[in-house]
Design an enzyme around this catalytic site. Structure first.
Site, mmCIF file in Angstrom:
data_model
loop_
_atom_site.group_PDB
_atom_site.id
_atom_site.type_symbol
_atom_site.label_atom_id
_atom_site.label_comp_id
_atom_site.label_asym_id
_atom_site.label_seq_id
_atom_site.Cartn_x
_atom_site.Cartn_y
_atom_site.Cartn_z
ATOM 1 N N SER A 171 71.608 19.180 59.003
ATOM 2 C CA SER A 171 71.649 20.634 59.155
ATOM 3 C C SER A 171 72.793 20.919 58.052
ATOM 4 O O SER A 171 72.853 20.700 56.735
ATOM 5 C CB SER A 171 71.662 21.131 60.342
ATOM 6 O OG SER A 171 71.127 22.184 60.507
ATOM 7 N N ASP A 334 60.550 18.265 61.612
ATOM 8 C CA ASP A 334 61.457 19.035 61.684
ATOM 9 C C ASP A 334 60.833 20.275 60.847
ATOM 10 O O ASP A 334 60.618 20.007 59.869
ATOM 11 C CB ASP A 334 62.623 18.516 60.708
ATOM 12 C CG ASP A 334 63.849 19.738 60.491
ATOM 13 O OD1 ASP A 334 63.702 20.962 60.783
ATOM 14 O OD2 ASP A 334 64.855 19.148 59.835
ATOM 15 N N HIS A 367 63.953 19.577 64.404
ATOM 16 C CA HIS A 367 65.242 19.656 63.812
ATOM 17 C C HIS A 367 66.285 18.705 64.492
ATOM 18 O O HIS A 367 67.061 18.061 63.937
ATOM 19 C CB HIS A 367 65.633 21.200 63.403
ATOM 20 C CG HIS A 367 66.878 21.174 62.525
ATOM 21 N ND1 HIS A 367 66.979 20.583 61.389
ATOM 22 C CD2 HIS A 367 68.109 21.592 62.896
ATOM 23 C CE1 HIS A 367 68.270 20.947 60.666
ATOM 24 N NE2 HIS A 367 69.019 21.447 61.712
#
Lengths: 389, 389
Positions: A171, A334, A367
């Site tokens: 991320s 995701d 995610h």
């Protein structure tokens, strides 16, 4: 006790008994004080700063075995281990760090750093401005991903490391890994970027903006000058609840909570908790408020939203300076940073003539998949690091 | 003037010059007062109620040509036309209703009704309780989709219609269309459900819950007893901004706004408007607050979240009573109620031995696709209605 995962999964990522290796045991954090100014990319500076960090494993004699772990928005320097034997929760990426684990502390010196602008020990908007004696609040300079990476680089150098074996993160941490590779090409041998994007996409900006508005409109925010113990708690909780949905997937939410009703409704009145998923989200919001600073949330989400590695040009040009070998990993479920946006990074690296690989990990956890122990993810990271040698 | 659609699309759905037919022109709304109690599915009743509605076209002699249009969460009875020639915005489904359009007012008598619990003229939590002289607020009984459909059915009967030619709606309106077909099998010849689901999925509950929390935590909410002109505006705006993202798609946001910067930043300070998409969302939140009541938002989202047509049983059993022919339409980029959840409805109808069709419309505009003029959607609805005759 609030049950987060009715299907038996635990909240603390310790459900990986089938995975290899052992954990790092008890750890402690350190802090490095830089008694020199830090200038920010968009202007402004602070006269001094400190960074909070943790290390696992031993730095070897020629300082060539260090791996920097970059955290995501709500993460910090506490990557692995526990502070006391009684700690319920280990570090946020406990499963991947330890003797015999992919980030093998028998081989590597693993370093986690709380980013500048953060609120977990490193200098951020909640820190006291030495020039005024009060917290910076909105006097803290505007923040970018480059600022965070530059601060980390300063720490890496301060610890005597000229070249990192690897920089890894998911991320926001993945964005930082990419930036490290392009900003400091001689300072890193390999880059591992998970569940990220080369530019923050429009929808992700939109979600962050709603979270920010929830904070900014909370009367408790007081233009950023709130007391430490009594800030915009309601707004920050809403921001976190919202963001948390984007870290999961429709399938994982369905699997974990479905339309299950809460047996004993917590909130009174017609809009109290009715569904399990509501209880889960409220718990997420509530617990986040107790560990995160609202101004840091505003600054860091803005830094993420501003992230655009290509800066309007071609992405392969942005990767031109990079010397590291690179691994990019996308996760099938995701939808915040979809696989295609991760694949695009690896393709641009290849177009730039770099040594890059892309792996898509099949997952249903959205995610957050990058945080969860997964045999394929672990094998991928291990194999890549072994191949680099 | 705030530009919503930089690519030339307009905000008022009037960009369908390539589509067939003409619009309904000037219209006015009506109100029907029921001087009798209304009992709610989950308990409680109100002594009387009114429903605000609009009609387009003429009811034929045997009252067999009526089409009921059910609105979505933020919609109302104003489906088509303008109140004055100066009105900037026509009704919310202007493109599909009119002479020569799919809901052809040369043939059909089209009826739009603001749902009970709403805030656009029908009785809801913002209405005055005749027993107390004050707005109901949280004394308004808890609401379900069945309550909304039953109230609409009462109006349909009051207008002298025994059997509707069709019930049509998207999103929450689609759920109502399905319920109408199963609750009043003899009162409807065909059911058209667009962009909906037979049960509210977990992720959709989660998003609604965050919106509700934003409202409930706004100090202006005052446990639902806020003054009409000064309610939880900040919380409602956040709820709307969030929901609005779920109505679009990553692709459409990227196409419309990308990472474009706002030329003249509206908000001062470091967290003012920076990106176009932020400006767009703030505008959406702001304008919604001026036309929607926060308590209605709470009640209606709860009714949606509670919607589960099968009620824990098999979906085909829920469709057993239905006599209508049915058309279900999913939209490829709808991630709030994905195509698979729409297709599942049609499959369950088929398993129940019903005359059902499913069409997936290719679109990039997300959930809101059902509201936008699209040749394929228009052809589909027209062909289905023609086939029924």
């Amino acid at each position: 006790m609030f049950s987060l995962f009715p299907d038996g999964m635990t909240d603390d990522n310790t459900n990986f008994s089938s995975l290899e290796g052992s954990d790092v045991g008890l750890v402690s954090c350190s802090s490095f004080a830089f008694n020199e100014p830090f200038s920010f990319e968009l202007g402004g500076s602070i006269p001094s700063f400190k960074l909070c960090y943790e290390t696992y494993g031993k730095l070897n004699a020629d300082c060539s075995n260090a791996i920097l772990v970059c955290h995501a928005l709500s993460g910090d320097h506490h990557v692995a281990g526990r502070y006391t034997a009684e700690d319920r929760k280990p570090g946020w990426w406990h499963s991947i760090v330890g003797p015999g684990r992919p980030l093998d502390t028998n081989r590597y010196f693993v370093l986690g750093v709380n980013c500048i602008g953060g609120c977990r020990g490193s200098t951020g908007p909640g820190s006291v401005n030495p020039l005024t004696g009060s917290p910076y609040g909105l006097d803290f300079p505007q923040l970018t991903m480059r600022d965070m990476v530059r601060a980390q680089y300063r720490l890496v150098r301060a610890l005597g490391i000229e070249r990192l074996h690897a920089v890894i993160g998911g991320s926001m941490g993945g964005m930082q890994s990419l930036l490290f590779g392009t900003e400091y090409p001689d300072a890193v041998r390999c880059v591992i970027a998970l569940a990220c994007a080369a530019r923050q996409n429009t929808q992700a900006i939109a979600f962050n903006e709603v979270g920010r508005i929830a904070i900014l409109q909370d009367p408790g925010w007081q233009n950023g000058r709130y007391p430490v113990e009594n800030g915009p708690r309601a707004g920050l909780a809403v921001a976190r609840m919202l963001a948390h949905i984007t870290y999961l997937s429709e399938k994982s939410l369905e699997r974990r909570f479905g339309r299950e009703r809460k047996a004993h409704s917590a909130g009174a009145g017609p809009f109290g908790v009715e569904f399990e998923v509501e209880s889960y989200l409220r718990h997420q919001g509530h617990s986040f408020v107790n560990r995160f600073d609202a101004n840091s949330y505003l600054y860091i989400t803005k830094a993420i939203d501003r992230f655009d590695l290509a800066g309007g040009g071609a992405l392969e040009d942005a990767f031109a300076p990079m010397k590291a070998r690179a691994l990019v990993v996308g996760f099938s479920s995701d939808w915040l940073y979809p696989p295609a946006q991760n694949r695009e990074i690896a393709l641009a690296m290849l177009r730039a003539g770099k040594n890059a690989a892309y792996v898509e990990v099949d997952s249903s956890d959205g995610h957050d998949s990058f945080l969860l122990p997964s045999p394929l993810l672990h094998q991928t990271v291990r194999a890549f690091l072994d191949a680099v040698g």
